[in-house]
Design a protein around this motif. Sequence first.
Motif, short mmCIF file in Angstrom:
data_model
loop_
_atom_site.label_atom_id
_atom_site.label_comp_id
_atom_site.label_asym_id
_atom_site.label_seq_id
_atom_site.Cartn_x
_atom_site.Cartn_y
_atom_site.Cartn_z
N GLY A 1 29.43 51.00 34.26
CA GLY A 1 28.20 50.70 35.03
C GLY A 1 27.81 49.24 34.83
N ILE A 2 27.88 48.77 33.58
CA ILE A 2 27.59 47.36 33.28
C ILE A 2 28.59 46.45 33.99
CG2 ILE A 2 27.60 45.63 31.40
CD1 ILE A 2 26.43 47.88 29.62
N PHE A 3 29.85 46.88 33.96
CA PHE A 3 30.91 46.12 34.65
C PHE A 3 30.54 45.95 36.13
CE2 PHE A 3 35.00 46.16 37.00
CZ PHE A 3 35.55 44.99 36.50
N ASN A 4 30.12 47.04 36.75
CA ASN A 4 29.80 47.00 38.19
C ASN A 4 28.61 46.10 38.49
OD1 ASN A 4 31.85 48.75 38.69
ND2 ASN A 4 30.57 50.56 38.98
N ILE A 5 27.59 46.19 37.66
CA ILE A 5 26.38 45.44 38.02
C ILE A 5 26.58 43.93 37.84
CG2 ILE A 5 25.15 45.53 35.80
CD1 ILE A 5 22.80 46.29 38.13
N TYR B 1 30.62 38.89 43.01
CA TYR B 1 31.70 38.92 44.01
C TYR B 1 31.14 38.77 45.42
CZ TYR B 1 35.64 40.71 46.76
OH TYR B 1 36.64 40.86 47.69
N TYR B 2 30.05 39.45 45.71
CA TYR B 2 29.52 39.44 47.08
C TYR B 2 28.71 38.18 47.44
CZ TYR B 2 31.62 43.68 48.56
OH TYR B 2 32.56 44.60 48.95
N LYS B 3 28.72 37.20 46.53
CA LYS B 3 28.18 35.89 46.95
C LYS B 3 29.11 35.29 47.99
CE LYS B 3 25.66 34.28 42.92
NZ LYS B 3 25.74 33.35 41.78
N THR B 4 30.42 35.55 47.85
CA THR B 4 31.38 35.02 48.82
C THR B 4 32.21 36.12 49.46
OG1 THR B 4 33.10 34.83 47.14
CG2 THR B 4 31.71 32.91 47.46
N ALA B 5 32.37 37.23 48.75
CA ALA B 5 33.22 38.36 49.16
C ALA B 5 34.71 38.01 49.16
CB ALA B 5 32.79 38.93 50.51
N TYR B 6 35.06 36.87 48.57
CA TYR B 6 36.50 36.64 48.37
C TYR B 6 36.83 36.01 47.01
CZ TYR B 6 35.91 31.72 49.74
OH TYR B 6 35.51 30.41 49.81
N LYS B 7 35.92 35.20 46.46
CA LYS B 7 36.19 34.62 45.15
C LYS B 7 35.94 35.69 44.09
CE LYS B 7 34.76 29.88 46.00
NZ LYS B 7 33.70 28.93 45.69
N TYR B 8 36.94 35.90 43.24
CA TYR B 8 36.74 36.99 42.27
C TYR B 8 36.93 36.56 40.82
CZ TYR B 8 41.83 37.06 42.50
OH TYR B 8 43.15 36.70 42.47
N GLY B 9 37.40 35.32 40.60
CA GLY B 9 37.70 34.87 39.24
C GLY B 9 36.50 34.98 38.31
N GLY B 10 35.41 34.33 38.68
CA GLY B 10 34.21 34.33 37.84
C GLY B 10 33.64 35.73 37.70
N ALA B 11 33.62 36.45 38.82
CA ALA B 11 33.04 37.80 38.81
C ALA B 11 33.79 38.70 37.83
CB ALA B 11 33.09 38.38 40.22
N VAL B 12 35.13 38.65 37.90
CA VAL B 12 35.94 39.50 37.02
C VAL B 12 35.78 39.06 35.56
CG1 VAL B 12 38.28 40.22 36.43
CG2 VAL B 12 37.59 40.11 38.82
N THR B 13 35.78 37.74 35.33
CA THR B 13 35.68 37.24 33.95
C THR B 13 34.36 37.67 33.31
OG1 THR B 13 36.93 35.31 34.68
CG2 THR B 13 35.86 35.14 32.53
N PHE B 14 33.26 37.37 34.00
CA PHE B 14 31.96 37.68 33.40
C PHE B 14 31.74 39.18 33.24
CE2 PHE B 14 30.89 33.40 35.25
CZ PHE B 14 30.83 32.76 34.02
N SER B 15 32.15 39.95 34.24
CA SER B 15 31.91 41.39 34.15
C SER B 15 32.76 42.02 33.06
CB SER B 15 32.16 42.05 35.51
OG SER B 15 33.46 41.74 35.97
N THR B 16 34.01 41.53 32.91
CA THR B 16 34.87 42.10 31.87
C THR B 16 34.33 41.73 30.49
OG1 THR B 16 36.74 41.86 33.37
CG2 THR B 16 37.26 42.28 31.07
N ILE B 17 33.87 40.48 30.34
CA ILE B 17 33.30 40.07 29.05
C ILE B 17 32.07 40.93 28.74
CG2 ILE B 17 32.05 38.20 27.88
CD1 ILE B 17 33.97 36.23 29.27
N ALA B 18 31.23 41.15 29.75
CA ALA B 18 30.02 41.94 29.52
C ALA B 18 30.37 43.37 29.10
CB ALA B 18 29.16 41.96 30.78
N ALA B 19 31.36 43.95 29.81
CA ALA B 19 31.76 45.33 29.48
C ALA B 19 32.34 45.40 28.07
CB ALA B 19 32.77 45.83 30.51
N ALA B 20 33.20 44.43 27.74
CA ALA B 20 33.83 44.43 26.42
C ALA B 20 32.79 44.20 25.32
CB ALA B 20 34.92 43.36 26.36
N LEU B 21 31.83 43.28 25.59
CA LEU B 21 30.77 43.04 24.60
C LEU B 21 29.96 44.30 24.34
CD1 LEU B 21 29.20 39.52 25.37
CD2 LEU B 21 30.39 40.28 23.28
#
Lengths: 285, 218
Positions: free
Chosen positions: B126-130, B136-156
């Motif tokens: 759930g944290i990963f998704n939020i 991701y939907y700021k551009t709907a195509y750039k995913y690098g930052g979105a994946v990095t931050f969400s994965t770090i948040a989920a892992a933390l």
Amino acid sequence: MMLALDIRNLHKKYTDFQIRDVSFQLEKGYIMGFIGANGAGKTTTIKSILNMIRIDSGEVYVFGKNMAEHETEVKQQIGCAFGDIDFYTRSRIKTVTDITKKFYKNWNEETYSDCLRRFKLDENKKIAELSTGMKVKYSLALALSHGAKLLILDEPTSGLDPVSRDDLLDLFQELIVDGEISILFSTHITSDLEKCADFITFIDNGQIVASAEKNEFMESYRLVSGSEAHLNEVKERLISYKVNSFGFTGLIRTEDFDPSSKLNASMPSLEEIMIYFAKKEGLYV
Amino acid sequence: MYNLVMKDLKLGVNPWFFALPLLAGALMLIPAWVYVLVPLYFCFITVPNMLGGFKSQNDLMFSTLMPTSKRDIVKARIFVIVLLEVLHLLAGMVFSLFTLHLYPNIDYLFFAPHAGFWGICWVMLGIFNIILLPIYYKTAYKYGGAVTFSTIAAALFAIVAQGAAMGIPWVNDIFYGAGLDRVGLQFSILAVGILIFVGLTLIAYRISVRRFLNVEII
């Protein structure tokens, strides 16, 4: 008179470019050529029509329906072909069609089979294996099979050889014969439009210069030439001009041209109109 | 919306990513492993590959040209992501039944895969998704930052939860001690975890739609 497309006062401002007060109308059953130099605002206008970019103000009506309010419904009637955009190119035509047809209420399998035969498209080929011309034909096959009444074609003939271009232009003319289908056709290859367009809309630097019946549009300008001595007489009234060793050649509005002058005058081609308008901007830079 | 989901399932998402939940789930069979990694594989592998595929295949343009609304484009995509997340979690949960059965007397340094642990995993996704979806939907195509931050948040979140379970006595009791035998408590944690997942994902959906309405398809 039924309007296939009615564009009213579109404005869209970017930091370094804007389209201003873009308005034009396309009557049902005709081909409108949408011309302008690269970067003049053709694609921005087309993307505004399709609601792909957010316009600052203005309205788009397709067959009388407001695009912003009825986007899904209106798109059922629109077919698009973008010359330079590819998606799912590694998939087979069959796969992409199977997905696409589910989106359309009026999909006609028979029309689709006819189009495949007529355009010599092999369903088992991958999109990437198609030539540029065949890709446009595939887009047209999809559009015709879902019963699109308005075709929006962005540079469909760019990058095609003369034979394929001529073939497509014949096809466009055939499509509008029964008066049901209308085509908005953006291009910078103006000779294509001299062959097949009924109306011309000319955009320059983000603004519509003219939108009129093709011959009327071309007749509203004169290409004049004369010696350098004559140049000073008409300079103020010319849209722009080029000086060469024999004198000058310039573009002038027919209403500004004095037929009794000693200048040579002829009807310009669409290309010449575009070139002299582009040059005009250069003069003020 | 249904057609967009079918488009993603048949065209957009490689079938491999529907097999991956089983493979990742099978990692639950490693005795006393760091089981929280099982759902995290979804974040590490599936999401960047899937979003990269959409980008390189020009999916956004394809979807936009179809007679669909922007709201439905977001709804369908989030539905597909949630579907894969649920598959990952369900596969892991099923495999963990075997884990508990196969190794009844093992000492767990990290979380044992009881229902309460799975509650934590639902919250983690759930944290990963939020974090992922609104960025991701700021551009709907750039995913690098979105994946990095969400994965770090989920892992933390996983690290903090693990730390709490190790260091705070009453939490330790729930995940390592007598709490493991309280079936009602374990399943309540799972239920709350699922509810938090649903809540966070719904908020992520709303923010994503709002942002995507401003996205220009270039």
